[in-house]
Design an enzyme around this catalytic site. Sequence first.
Site, PDB file in Angstrom:
ATOM      1  CB  CYS A 132      -0.959  -0.024   1.186  1.00  0.00           C
ATOM      2  SG  CYS A 132      -1.998  -1.504   1.188  1.00  0.00           S
TER       3      CYS A 132
ATOM      4  CG  HIS B 158      -1.451   4.589   5.559  1.00  0.00           C
ATOM      5  ND1 HIS B 158      -1.560   4.262   4.229  1.00  0.00           N
ATOM      6  CD2 HIS B 158      -1.533   3.411   6.241  1.00  0.00           C
ATOM      7  CE1 HIS B 158      -1.689   2.949   4.098  1.00  0.00           C
ATOM      8  NE2 HIS B 158      -1.689   2.412   5.312  1.00  0.00           N
TER       9      HIS B 158
ATOM     10  CD  GLU C   8      -0.764   8.042   9.271  1.00  0.00           C
ATOM     11  OE1 GLU C   8      -0.420   8.746   8.294  1.00  0.00           O
ATOM     12  OE2 GLU C   8      -1.799   7.337   9.277  1.00  0.00           O
TER      13      GLU C   8
ATOM     14  CE  LYS D 208      -5.453   4.346   2.936  1.00  0.00           C
ATOM     15  NZ  LYS D 208      -4.570   5.539   2.990  1.00  0.00           N
TER      16      LYS D 208
ATOM     17  CG  HIS E 244      -6.279   0.721   2.249  1.00  0.00           C
ATOM     18  ND1 HIS E 244      -5.489   1.353   1.320  1.00  0.00           N
ATOM     19  CD2 HIS E 244      -5.414   0.099   3.098  1.00  0.00           C
ATOM     20  CE1 HIS E 244      -4.217   1.142   1.596  1.00  0.00           C
ATOM     21  NE2 HIS E 244      -4.153   0.382   2.669  1.00  0.00           N
TER      22      HIS E 244
ATOM     23  CG  PHE F   1       0.314  -5.903   4.495  1.00  0.00           C
ATOM     24  CD1 PHE F   1      -0.178  -5.032   5.454  1.00  0.00           C
ATOM     25  CD2 PHE F   1      -0.517  -6.933   4.069  1.00  0.00           C
ATOM     26  CE1 PHE F   1      -1.445  -5.187   5.983  1.00  0.00           C
ATOM     27  CE2 PHE F   1      -1.795  -7.101   4.581  1.00  0.00           C
ATOM     28  CZ  PHE F   1      -2.260  -6.225   5.544  1.00  0.00           C
TER      29      PHE F   1
END
Length: 500
Positions: free
Chosen positions: A251, A391, A402, A422, A427, A487
């Site tokens: 991502c 994010h 975050e 998002k 996402h 990831f």
Amino acid sequence: MAATAAAAAATTSSYLCTWLEPASCMSVTCSEPDRIRTSFSSFHLNNTNTLFRSITHKRRPIRSGKTMAVALEPAQEVTTKKKLPTKQRRVVVTGLGVVTPLGHDPDVFYNNLLNGVSGISEIENFDCAEFPTRIAGEIKSFSTDGWVAPKFSKRMDKFMLYLLAAGKKALINAGITGDVMDELEKTKCGVLIGSALGGMKVISDSIEALRISYRKMNPFCIPFATTNMGSAMLAMDLGWMGPNYSISTACATSNHCILNAANHIIRGEADVMLCGGSDSAIIPIGLGGFVACRALSQQNTDPSKASRPWDTNRDGFVMGEGAGVLVLEELEHAKKRGAEIYAEFLGGSFTCDAYHVTEPHPDGAGVILCIERALLQSGVSKEDVNYINAHATSTPAGDLKEYQALIHCFGQNPELKVNSTKSMIGHLLGASGGVEAVATVQAIRTGWVHPNINLENPDKDVDTKVLVGPTKERLKIKAALSNSFGFGGHNSSIVFAPYK
């Protein structure tokens, strides 16, 4: 021997002068602005003056400004006298292209964000009644007419179709049409658009076909499944011979592509780059895979409320699909052709948590290091960053880690505003950074930052003064940061600012 060399040179030169041109841009959805619709009115599939023509081989000279040499002699005899530029070339954003659950035009898309519209709904593409998650940011209506040749659109994976459409929309948005396209130096134009998962539908369909016989398989199943092929096909359509590849870092993919594209321009290897990301994984194997690793929200009863970054009731992210593409251009090149400059790209950075496959590092060290390096590389102070497109995927651990990293870096800035795109589109995996970069540039252009929807019960450790509220807010952006994490512990941060 000389005759053989001459023949080889002629053959190679002939090959280099051949480029592919795709179907023209002949239609848009009725929701797109009249100015865009009007720009298409002069484009027809059989019009030789169009931007994207029928896919046929034609011989065109390469506009390089000098004769292109073909290396037939030993490598050690090839030398260059050209000096590297001593002054760093500036990179600006001149075009935007999107395919999203909230619209396929950058203005329509951003207006929906500003109005707090959710693009998340029940999945309709396949029967998912047996899955614990049955919602997604699914694109309900999309046509390849005018963007992709029919013979390819029937066989390509959606991630490629979205990529080709968004890339060509970005070029039109940048004013790179007709004569402008013809005047470009094709060897200095490149494509760097990535994907996290590539052609999952092509692979899935091919596995099913193989159960019957290999003869039933899509003959393009291998090339159309690879993540690089979207960039490659777009370059073939345009005849662009500059840097061309894709990066896949889950991502964080789009941000990696955007920064590397900018670096090609800075180093003088390109003048124009199409960059960003595309993904389409809302299919049984994609949904099932994320369900299996317990990453998705299961709030199926009210889809529009399921994606809720920083809210105590968040229970996982919502899958989305689409593409986001920027046209990055060297400043003087953009000025010379009279392009509208939307924002300046200042730089960015990447780091790795080196900790866990899916979980963020507990102390946020990798994210903090990434942000600090991005600011250093961009020449921007922490005090100047007053907008962050986070994010923030709506996962219990990720959102808070975050946020803590952002407060560590920017907590002393009273003007700081943070939001998560998002919350409205879900996402988009490898496409998320590209789409969010478009949202960031649109915030700079318009002076409005979009709301965080569904933030009804903020986490007790979150200061709501930092987060944008339930409605859009006015903000004169000095510098904007856009984060994407993936990831594998991939962290990426990129920085934009108003062009001055």
